[in-house]
Scaffold this active site. Structure first.
Site, mmCIF file in Angstrom:
data_model
loop_
_atom_site.group_PDB
_atom_site.id
_atom_site.type_symbol
_atom_site.label_atom_id
_atom_site.label_comp_id
_atom_site.label_asym_id
_atom_site.label_seq_id
_atom_site.Cartn_x
_atom_site.Cartn_y
_atom_site.Cartn_z
ATOM 1 N N HIS A 191 43.685 121.880 128.832
ATOM 2 C CA HIS A 191 44.006 122.951 129.785
ATOM 3 C C HIS A 191 43.493 124.321 129.349
ATOM 4 O O HIS A 191 43.035 125.104 130.173
ATOM 5 C CB HIS A 191 45.512 122.987 130.077
ATOM 6 C CG HIS A 191 46.344 123.067 128.850
ATOM 7 N ND1 HIS A 191 46.944 121.961 128.302
ATOM 8 C CD2 HIS A 191 46.617 124.081 128.037
ATOM 9 C CE1 HIS A 191 47.584 122.328 127.210
ATOM 10 N NE2 HIS A 191 47.397 123.611 127.028
ATOM 11 N N ARG A 334 46.222 120.729 145.648
ATOM 12 C CA ARG A 334 46.611 119.496 144.960
ATOM 13 C C ARG A 334 48.095 119.577 144.644
ATOM 14 O O ARG A 334 48.560 120.577 144.097
ATOM 15 C CB ARG A 334 45.821 119.321 143.660
ATOM 16 C CG ARG A 334 46.294 118.093 142.916
ATOM 17 C CD ARG A 334 45.517 117.848 141.676
ATOM 18 N NE ARG A 334 45.923 118.747 140.600
ATOM 19 C CZ ARG A 334 45.354 118.724 139.398
ATOM 20 N NH1 ARG A 334 44.348 117.906 139.145
ATOM 21 N NH2 ARG A 334 45.769 119.544 138.459
ATOM 22 N N GLU A 433 40.814 109.485 139.885
ATOM 23 C CA GLU A 433 40.756 109.832 138.460
ATOM 24 C C GLU A 433 41.317 108.728 137.566
ATOM 25 O O GLU A 433 41.410 108.879 136.362
ATOM 26 C CB GLU A 433 41.461 111.169 138.202
ATOM 27 C CG GLU A 433 42.829 111.307 138.819
ATOM 28 C CD GLU A 433 43.420 112.708 138.617
ATOM 29 O OE1 GLU A 433 42.876 113.504 137.847
ATOM 30 O OE2 GLU A 433 44.465 112.980 139.233
HETATM 31 C C1 PEP Z 1 40.401 115.920 136.683
HETATM 32 O O1 PEP Z 1 41.136 115.116 136.124
HETATM 33 O O2 PEP Z 1 39.152 115.824 136.695
HETATM 34 C C2 PEP Z 1 40.968 117.099 137.355
HETATM 35 C C3 PEP Z 1 40.224 117.911 138.066
HETATM 36 O O3 PEP Z 1 42.303 117.335 137.212
HETATM 37 P P1 PEP Z 1 42.985 117.978 135.893
HETATM 38 O O4 PEP Z 1 41.878 118.506 135.019
HETATM 39 O O5 PEP Z 1 43.883 119.045 136.382
HETATM 40 O O6 PEP Z 1 43.680 116.826 135.316
HETATM 41 MG MG MG Z 2 43.216 115.102 136.504
#
Ligand code: PEP
Ligand code: MG
Length: 585
Positions: A191, A334, A433
């Protein structure tokens, strides 16, 4: 001078002052004391309790001014712990009878206290245990003289140096003051890395020993291109980095001139390039970098670092603001992706051994309709602007999608009954994903309006590589043949079922891969805003027919190294000299 090597997480070069956040290391050593030392240890205890009390009252005042009296009230429980005579007497008894140092006596008593409370099957007592643990840390910090600065206290422009930053800490950062990041742990899609990229702040993660070698206030260089941090640089190194950074800024300025132009290939294929955002503060970046709306709004950041879940009204206002700001373009909201490396404060989320495989995203939401429905209602209400799309994260199969849609339907019915308006035709998307979703994309495509491939997770789940662990970062390969095959199959399934498919994983913002994805037939790309001008420039400089040819070749290669090398050479061959230089290929 010392050169530390890590993972290049967000491009750019910055030279500045280090602001070191502590590691929260509270290891306490047991030390036997003499009879003469007893009164001194008791005095130290009293002093630490008084200092902690002062600290809490200051925080309480600040929060009361900024957020109101009721928010500040949560610290009342902390203050009561500091005055708890049973606890204090227990510590003093240990110091006197066992002749041990105060740090040891205090941490033992706190542990005993919290363990007892945690043993009860009572939500209130469990919350009190967390309060006591927190206060215990604060007192220990005073005793151990570990007065580490906190992220939200940053007052001047600094480079944050930390072991890691929790999403809650990141959310609380004064973003205008942070000019760089250097962290011990993390991978290129953890993150902190993602947020640094969105804000266009140079970052190097996974440095392992940054907090060990970097002293607060000293000058460091963060090279987010090479994944290098230079500690105590010599004058001539500083000069050469200034020069390099000026050259890069000049190239970026040139690219930025054409950021508003449409991303249309030489042979006429137009794509949509949109932005990923996490916080409302990032909204101005969307237009600034020439994005066509928002392809991923990570709403979980509204929930992090708060003592209370955001109400329907708060969420409604936040979503409405985003929808209005990006109009006439659209925003894909989302639903909360909590879990993994992003946790709500207690007591909603228990500790898990493998959180990325656990109670995360849609799994958490379906298990907690009380929380999920509040968000769904807020999104629906904001959809009166007619430019909102809703997207569910971490769907692993059709049943989860159906269940989520059922809850959405029940929110629609409720709102109708209440006479509240919403977009009747709101489009519903699925994040692809999880490998099982990619492999059943043909089934999912029949019951949703669009796909967005989340490669950050798709890569970690299909290659079994923790995306936030620097130790296995070398295995995290976006161009791994397995990942490319999954992506290709998802695109084919989507198109066969007449729905569009985009990508909002970080892979979409890397120019080698953007070229490849275009060739594989992807319809839209969404990425951190600062990446947009370069990707749009690249699209305008290539032909779709070339991208298709390159994609059809590499899809048969065996390794990501071969694939990346081929794409690099291919682009070098088709791009003109000035474009190559501008794009840094
Ligand atoms: C991903 O998993 O590619 C995504 C865009 O979501 P996050 O990075 O928030 O898990
Ligand atoms: Mg993700």
């Amino acid at each position: 001078m010392l050169k530390l090597k890590g993972i290049a997480a967000s491009s750019g070069i910055v030279i500045g002052k280090a602001y070191c956040l502590g590691k929260d290391d509270f290891s306490v050593i047991k030390r036997k004391i003499s009879y003469e030392e007893i009164s001194r240890e008791i005095y130290r205890l009293e002093e630490a309790l008084i200092d902690t009390r002062k600290e809490i009252v200051t925080i309480q005042d600040k929060i009361s001014k900024e957020l109101g009296f009721s928010e500040a009230k949560i610290f009342e429980a902390h203050l009561l712990v500091l005055e708890d005579r049973v606890l204090i007497e227990e510590v003093i008894k240990q110091i006197k009878n066992k002749k041990v140092n105060v740090e040891f006596a205090f941490s033992r008593s706190i542990n005993k206290y919290t363990e007892t409370l945690l043993g009860f099957d009572d939500k209130y007592l469990k919350e009190r245990a967390a309060d006591i643990k927190d206060i215990g840390k604060r007192v220990l910090k005073k005793l151990l003289k570990k007065d580490t600065p906190r992220a939200y206290e940053v007052k001047e422009k600094v480079i944050i140096v930390a072991h890691d930053l929790s999403p809650a800490e990141t959310a609380a950062l004064p973003k205008d003051k942070i000019i760089g990041f250097a962290t011990d742990i993390g991978g290129s899609t953890s993150h902190t890395a993602i947020i640094a990229r969105t804000l266009g702040i140079p970052a190097v993660v996974g440095l392992d020993v940054a907090t060990k070698h970097i002293v607060c206030d000293e000058t460091i260089i963060v090279d987010g291109y090479q994944g290098v941090v230079i500690v105590r640089p010599q004058e001539r190194t500083i000069k050469s980095y200034y020069k390099k950074s000026e050259q890069i800024l000049k190239a970026e300025k040139t690219i930025n001139i054409s950021r508003a132009l449409k991303p249309r290939t030489i042979d006429g294929k137009e794509t949509i390039v949109s932005a990923n955002i996490e916080f409302p503060e990032e909204l101005p970046l969307v237009k600034h970098f020439g994005a066509e709306g928002i392809g991923l709004y990570r709403t979980e950041y509204i929930f992090l670092g708060k003592n209370k879940l955001p109400s329907e009204e708060e969420q409604f206002k936040a979503y409405l603001n985003v929808a209005r700001t990006v109009k006439p373009s659209s925003v894909i909201i989302r639903t909360i992706d909590i879990g993994g490396d992003k946790f709500l404060s207690r007591p909603e989320m228990p500790h898990e051994f493998t959180p990325f495989l656990g109670w995360r995203a849609i799994r958490f939401c379906l298990a907690r309709p009380d929380i999920f429905k509040v968000q769904l209602r807020a999104i629906l209400r904001a959809s009166i602007e007619k430019n909102i799309r809703i997207m569910f994260p971490m769907i692993s199969g059709i049943s989860e999608l159906r269940e989520a849609k059922k809850l959405l339907d029940s929110c629609r019915r409720e709102l109708k009954k209440e006479g509240k308006r919403f977009d009747d035709d709101i489009k519903i998307g699925v994040m692809i994903e999880v490998p099982s979703a990619a492999l059943t994309a043909d089934i999912l495509a029949k019951e949703c309006d669009f796909f967005s491939i989340g490669t950050n997770d798709l890569i970690q789940y299909s290659l079994a590589v923790d995306r936030a662990n620097e130790k296995v970062a070398y295995l995290y390969e976006p161009a791994h043949p397995a990942v490319l095959r999954l992506i290709k199959d998802v695109i084919v399934s989507a198109h066969k079922n007449n729905i569009w498919v985009g990508m909002c994983g970080e892979m979409a913002g890397e120019f080698l891969f953007a070229f490849l994805l275009l060739g594989l037939g992807l319809d839209r790309l969404s990425m951190p805003p600062p990446r947009i001008p370069k990707i749009k420039e690249l699209i305008r400089k290539v032909k779709l027919s070339d991208a298709k040819e390159a994609a059809s070749n590499v899809i048969n290669f065996s390794t990501s190294v071969e694939i990346e090398k081929y794409l690099q050479d291919y682009l070098r061959a088709i791009l003109k000299g000035d474009s190559r230089q501008l794009l840094g290929i």
